[in-house]
Motif scaffolding. Structure first.
Motif, mmCIF file in Angstrom:
data_model
loop_
_atom_site.group_PDB
_atom_site.id
_atom_site.type_symbol
_atom_site.label_atom_id
_atom_site.label_comp_id
_atom_site.label_asym_id
_atom_site.label_seq_id
_atom_site.Cartn_x
_atom_site.Cartn_y
_atom_site.Cartn_z
ATOM 1 N N LYS A 32 18.930 -2.490 -3.301
ATOM 2 C CA LYS A 32 18.499 -1.143 -2.925
ATOM 3 C C LYS A 32 17.433 -1.239 -1.843
ATOM 4 O O LYS A 32 16.753 -2.254 -1.700
ATOM 5 N N HIS A 33 17.262 -0.114 -1.116
ATOM 6 C CA HIS A 33 16.259 -0.044 -0.054
ATOM 7 C C HIS A 33 15.434 1.230 -0.227
ATOM 8 O O HIS A 33 15.962 2.271 -0.642
ATOM 9 N N PHE A 34 14.156 1.116 0.076
ATOM 10 C CA PHE A 34 13.255 2.255 -0.099
ATOM 11 C C PHE A 34 13.727 3.483 0.685
ATOM 12 O O PHE A 34 13.599 4.616 0.229
ATOM 13 N N TRP A 72 15.760 10.692 -3.677
ATOM 14 C CA TRP A 72 14.749 11.355 -4.500
ATOM 15 C C TRP A 72 14.231 12.622 -3.838
ATOM 16 O O TRP A 72 13.900 13.600 -4.506
ATOM 17 N N CYS A 73 14.129 12.588 -2.521
ATOM 18 C CA CYS A 73 13.686 13.797 -1.809
ATOM 19 C C CYS A 73 14.680 14.933 -2.043
ATOM 20 O O CYS A 73 14.287 16.081 -2.311
ATOM 21 N N ASP A 74 15.970 14.620 -1.959
ATOM 22 C CA ASP A 74 16.994 15.648 -2.224
ATOM 23 C C ASP A 74 16.899 16.136 -3.668
ATOM 24 O O ASP A 74 17.042 17.334 -3.952
ATOM 25 N N ALA A 113 0.845 -1.207 0.000
ATOM 26 C CA ALA A 113 0.000 0.000 0.000
ATOM 27 C C ALA A 113 0.875 1.250 0.000
ATOM 28 O O ALA A 113 0.568 2.241 -0.671
ATOM 29 N N SER A 114 1.997 1.204 0.745
ATOM 30 C CA SER A 114 2.908 2.352 0.785
ATOM 31 C C SER A 114 3.562 2.588 -0.568
ATOM 32 O O SER A 114 3.724 3.732 -1.008
ATOM 33 N N VAL A 115 3.948 1.499 -1.246
ATOM 34 C CA VAL A 115 4.561 1.628 -2.575
ATOM 35 C C VAL A 115 3.573 2.250 -3.553
ATOM 36 O O VAL A 115 3.911 3.177 -4.316
ATOM 37 N N LEU A 116 2.330 1.772 -3.533
ATOM 38 C CA LEU A 116 1.317 2.302 -4.444
ATOM 39 C C LEU A 116 0.963 3.746 -4.100
ATOM 40 O O LEU A 116 0.717 4.568 -5.003
ATOM 41 N N THR A 157 13.397 -3.439 -7.543
ATOM 42 C CA THR A 157 14.709 -3.820 -7.015
ATOM 43 C C THR A 157 14.690 -3.862 -5.488
ATOM 44 O O THR A 157 15.259 -4.768 -4.871
ATOM 45 N N CYS A 158 14.023 -2.885 -4.881
ATOM 46 C CA CYS A 158 13.913 -2.872 -3.407
ATOM 47 C C CYS A 158 13.143 -4.086 -2.907
ATOM 48 O O CYS A 158 13.512 -4.697 -1.895
#
Length: 213
Positions: free
Chosen positions: A184-186, A193-195, A125-128, A156-157
Motif C-alpha cells: 500500500k501507499h500513503f 480515506w478522504c473520500d 513527522a507527516s505520519v505522526l 503496511t505503507c
C-alpha cells in the motif's frame, strides 16, 4: 591524460626503441666480428700475414664497437629513465583525474545521505501529524478510519517503501515480506480515506437537513 603527456610517452618510447635497436645491431656486429676473429686468429698468430692484417682490422673495429656499445648502454639508461618519468606523469595525471571524480562523487554521496535523513524525518513527522489529525476527526465524530486501521495501514505503507530497497537491505528488517497485492501507499490511502470522510460529512449534512425540515 593530457596530449602533452601522451606526446612525452610516445617520444620516450620511440627513443628507447631506437636506442635498443642500435644496441642490438652493435651486439650482432660484435658477435660477427668475434666469429671472424676466431676464423683468422690462429693463422694470424702463426705467421700468416694476410690473416694478421685481417685480425688487426677486426680488433680495431671491435674496439670501436665496444665504445659504441658502452655509449648506447648509457643512452639506454637515460631513455628508460625518461620513459619511466613520462609513465609516472601519466599515472599522476590519472590519479588526479580520479581524485577529482572521487571528490565529485563524495559530495553527491553526502548530499544524498543528508537528503535521505531529512526525507525520513519528514516522512515520520507527516505520519505522526496525520495521526494527530485523525484524533481530531475522531473527536468531531468521524468513526472511520479507526486508530487501529490507521496504524495497520501506515505500517503496511512503510513496509512497502522498505521493500523498494535491494534484497540484502530488506533482509535486515524483521517482518514478513508483503505480497504485491498487500503493498500500500500513503497517497492511495489518503485518497480513499478522504473520500470516506467526505461521504461521512455529506451524510451528516443530509441528516441535519432532515432534522431542520
Amino acid at each position: 591524460m593530457t596530449k602533452d603527456i601522451e606526446k612525452d610517452i610516445e617520444k620516450a618510447t620511440r627513443d628507447l626503441n631506437s636506442i635498443e635497436e642500435q644496441r642490438e645491431a652493435l651486439i650482432s656486429r660484435a658477435k660477427l666480428l668475434n666469429k671472424q676473429r676466431e676464423a683468422v686468429a690462429f693463422a694470424a698468430h702463426t705467421g700468416d700475414a694476410k690473416a694478421k692484417e685481417k685480425l688487426r682490422t677486426i680488433n680495431l673495429e671491435d674496439i670501436g664497437l665496444a665504445s659504441n656499445i658502452a655509449s648506447v648502454g648509457a643512452a639506454l639508461v637515460v631513455a628508460r629513465a625518461n620513459l619511466a618519468a613520462a609513465q609516472r606523469a601519466e599515472a599522476q595525471a590519472a590519479d588526479r583525474a580520479k581524485a577529482e571524480q572521487i571528490a565529485g562523487l563524495n559530495a553527491q554521496l553526502k548530499e544524498q545521505l543528508e537528503d535521505a535523513d531529512a526525507a525520513l524525518v519528514d516522512a515520520m513527522a507527516s505520519v505522526l501529524a496525520a495521526k494527530e489529525l485523525l484524533s481530531q476527526l475522531h473527536n468531531l465524530g468521524v468513526a472511520s478510519p479507526s486508530d487501529q486501521m490507521f496504524r495497520v495501514n501506515a505500517v503496511t505503507c512503510i513496509k512497502t517503501a522498505i521493500q523498494e530497497l535491494p534484497s540484502p537491505y530488506i533482509n535486515d528488517f524483521e517482518f514478513a515480506r508483503l505480497a504485491p497485492l498487500q503493498k500500500k501507499h500513503f497517497k492511495n490511502l489518503a485518497a480513499a480515506w478522504c473520500d470516506q470522510i467526505t461521504n461521512q460529512i455529506a451524510a451528516r449534512l443530509g441528516e441535519n437537513k432532515e432534522r431542520a425540515a
